[in-house]
Write a protein that holds these residues in place. Structure first.
Motif, PDB file in Angstrom:
ATOM      1  N   PHE A 138       0.993  -1.294  -0.192  1.00  0.00           N
ATOM      2  CA  PHE A 138       0.066   0.004  -0.014  1.00  0.00           C
ATOM      3  C   PHE A 138       0.950   1.362  -0.071  1.00  0.00           C
ATOM      4  N   MET A 141       0.639   2.530  -3.323  1.00  0.00           N
ATOM      5  CA  MET A 141      -0.694   3.120  -3.703  1.00  0.00           C
ATOM      6  C   MET A 141      -0.679   4.233  -3.114  1.00  0.00           C
ATOM      7  N   ILE A 162      -8.635   0.553 -10.649  1.00  0.00           N
ATOM      8  CA  ILE A 162      -8.617  -0.299  -9.404  1.00  0.00           C
ATOM      9  C   ILE A 162      -9.742  -1.396  -9.619  1.00  0.00           C
ATOM     10  N   ASN A 176      -7.393  -0.545  -1.770  1.00  0.00           N
ATOM     11  CA  ASN A 176      -6.442   0.351  -2.572  1.00  0.00           C
ATOM     12  C   ASN A 176      -7.045   1.618  -3.241  1.00  0.00           C
TER      13      ASN A 176
END
Length: 603
Positions: A138, A141, A162, A176
């Motif tokens: 993450f 992201m 996504i 996400n």
């Protein structure tokens, strides 16, 4: 300090650690650019190990549609402390440096001429996530989310990407999106946004697709009629055969029985792989193999056999940096001479040079027709840059009414009417003889396939005059090939200038951009793109029509230039080297600088 300012015209580079899941996040960024309607090119610069070393991913956004690599980095996203020193240096003056500010940046890495944007990515991850793997994934992201704010990118586009990415794992969609929001929120709270470099939505990609050359070649092999792929894994060609298998599993399955109508054979080495491919073609199947430079080196002996025994076979060479192991994950065009003259003795092979995924698909499919028609090896020459990177491409098209060209093959009826079959008889005067497929006729049409000298009836002989006759016929076939292989592409109406340029394959995008840059400086050059070897009369006429020609290629020894000199018997002084061989794709600025420098030298 004057910061770089641009709309839809800049380069972003991501510096990551190989094996940390960053590729997925970086690809999302590139897809978002595409969905915003902006032309772009992406380059994945990765190490040859599996995990742990630095990896980079470059995205060039160009509203003008320039798709070649550009040297200057406008915005660097540095996530890898190991590569930090060189990453800081690579940013152009006035550019931007995004980094993880969880730890204070050492003063030695601070430049007064670039803008630093610190985002405490790891600190945010430690606060939000307890699982170490989630923290790692993450974090990627988070920086993509931050970029979406800094560069004025449409967040709804990312949400759509996504959703598409995790449509089979829906529970991952919300996390996400949340990770991206963490990055967006931090930028909103701490920085002015968007930056002076930013994106605006356009409608400039039309019906273009994103595809890598290896996948396009694999699909082209399916549509070209290939039923057998024999291979041995080697970077960067492995994914080509994997793509063939993937598409064949969708398109070559018998609907009634569910059985596969194709075979993928992983051999014990490259030599065995091409042996299998040649044997399958000799038996009437359309077969191919794919490899890189080291594999072509091993395949030389079998290529000579296929040339001399006149057995169709297709080999796709995804070139990388050599010699020996070289730099396995860097790109070059350095197998030209190896491929053109592979094997000992007087041997010549047909080479094809696609420049984009659409041409990879079309030329790979065409290569099987050419191999059967000319009864000889056909080598499709791409490289790592084209093969493994996704490129903006025109849609792939196929005419369902198209028929395969099997060339000169006698059927049972024709053999039945024949008193004596001569495998190497040139009945039509074009150097191409008639072949037979094993089992066509119960008693007629058989012959002994050998790599030794033979006469027109495939009978062994060491008679020098018979050998010369056969070798001269192969040259006649070579001349026939010049007229049926893909012809060069020109970028002007007739030859107008005293000087010109020649390029091929993945030098194309940068070469065309360089021509525009030179034109802005008042320098006009004629241009020709090679699509094949041997060189047709069109190539010869272009060379003869110009006083000097700059030959642009990605190798040290000017291999295409040497091929032109050798085959066309042109004065070497006429062909000027423009060479790049550092393993990175050549740039327009480099080509422009080299040509202008050589023009000054001439004066």
């Amino acid at each position: 300090m004057r910061s770089v300012a641009a709309v839809n015209d800049f380069v972003v580079r991501f510096a990551n650690v190989n094996g940390t899941g960053s590729a997925s996040a970086n690809n999302m960024f590139a897809k978002a650019v595409f969905r915003m309607g902006l032309p772009f090119s992406a380059k994945n610069i990765f190490p040859s190990n599996i995990q742990g070393l630095p990896t980079w991913y470059e995205v060039r956004i160009s509203e003008k549609g320039y798709l070649g690599r550009r040297d200057d980095i406008d915005l660097m996203v540095c996530i890898n402390p190991q590569s930090l020193p060189q990453d800081v240096k690579s940013v152009r003056s006035g550019g931007y440096f995004v980094y993880d500010s969880t730890k204070i940046l050492h003063p030695e890495f601070v430049r007064p001429d670039i803008t630093y944007i610190g985002i405490p990515m790891m600190e945010i991850c430690l606060r939000e996530y307890t699982d170490p793997r989630q923290r790692q994934l993450f974090k990627n992201m988070i920086y993509v989310g931050a970029l979406s704010m800094l560069l004025n990118m449409d967040f709804e586009v990312f949400k759509g990407i996504i959703a598409d990415e995790f449509k089979k794992k829906e529970k991952l969609i919300a996390p996400n999106i949340h990770a991206m929001e963490l990055g967006r929120n931090y930028v909103a709270e701490h920085y002015e946004y968007p930056l002076p470099i930013r994106m605006e939505t356009r409608d400039l990609v039309g019906d273009s697709i994103l595809m890598d050359g290896n996948s396009a070649c694999g699909l082209g092999a399916v549509y070209g009629g290939a039923t057998v792929a024999a291979w041995y894994p080697i970077t960067p060609s492995t994914s080509l055969v994997q793509a063939f298998e993937k598409y064949a599993n969708r398109l070559r399955i018998d609907k009634e029985t569910g059985k596969k109508k194709f075979a993928v054979v992983q051999a014990e080495d490259e030599l065995a792989a091409i042996g299998v491919a040649i044997g399958a073609n000799w038996n009437g199947a359309r077969s191919f193999t794919a490899t890189s430079g080291p594999g072509v080196s091993l395949m030389n002996e079998f290529l000579g056999l296929a040339y001399f025994a006149e057995i169709p076979v297709v080999l796709t060479d995804v070139q990388r940096s050599g010699p020996s192991t070289g730099m396995p994950t860097r790109t070059q065009q350095s197998d030209i001479l190896l491929a053109a003259y592979a094997s000992h003795g007087d041997t010549k092979h047909i080479l094809l040079f696609p420049a984009n995924p659409k041409e990879c698909f079309e030329i790979q499919a065409l290569s099987f027709d050419l191999a059967d028609r000319l009864q000889t090896p056909i080598l499709v020459m791409i490289d790592l840059d084209l093969g493994m990177n996704e490129h903006l491409s025109q849609p792939l098209k196929w005419d369902d009414n198209r028929k395969y060209d099997w060339g000169k093959v006698y059927d049972a009826e024709e053999l039945e009417q024949m008193a004596q079959y001569g495998r190497y008889l040139d009945s039509d005067g074009d150097g191409i003889t008639y072949r037979t497929i094993p089992g066509t006729h119960p008693t007629k049409g058989s012959f002994f396939t050998r790599g030794t000298s033979r006469d027109e009836y495939a009978r062994y002989t060491e008679d020098g005059s018979v050998y010369v006759r056969n070798m001269n016929r192969l040259l006649k076939k070579w001349d026939t090939a010049k007229e049926i292989i893909p012809q060069p592409e020109f970028y002007q109406q007739g030859n107008q200038q005293k000087e010109g340029v020649i390029f091929f394959g993945t030098t194309t995008d940068s070469a065309l951009e360089a021509l525009d840059l030179l034109r802005e400086d008042g320098i006009e050059l004629d241009a020709m793109r090679l699509l094949s070897f041997p060189f047709s009369k069109q190539v010869e006429d272009f060379v003869q029509a110009h006083e000097r020609i700059y030959v642009i290629e990605q190798n040290r020894d000017a291999q295409m230039r040497s091929l032109l000199i050798n085959e066309l018997e042109v004065n070497p002084a006429k062909l000027i080297r423009v060479l790049n061989f550092d393993g990175m794709p050549i740039t327009a600025a480099y080509i422009q600088g080299e040509i202008m420098e050589k023009m000054v030298e001439k004066v």
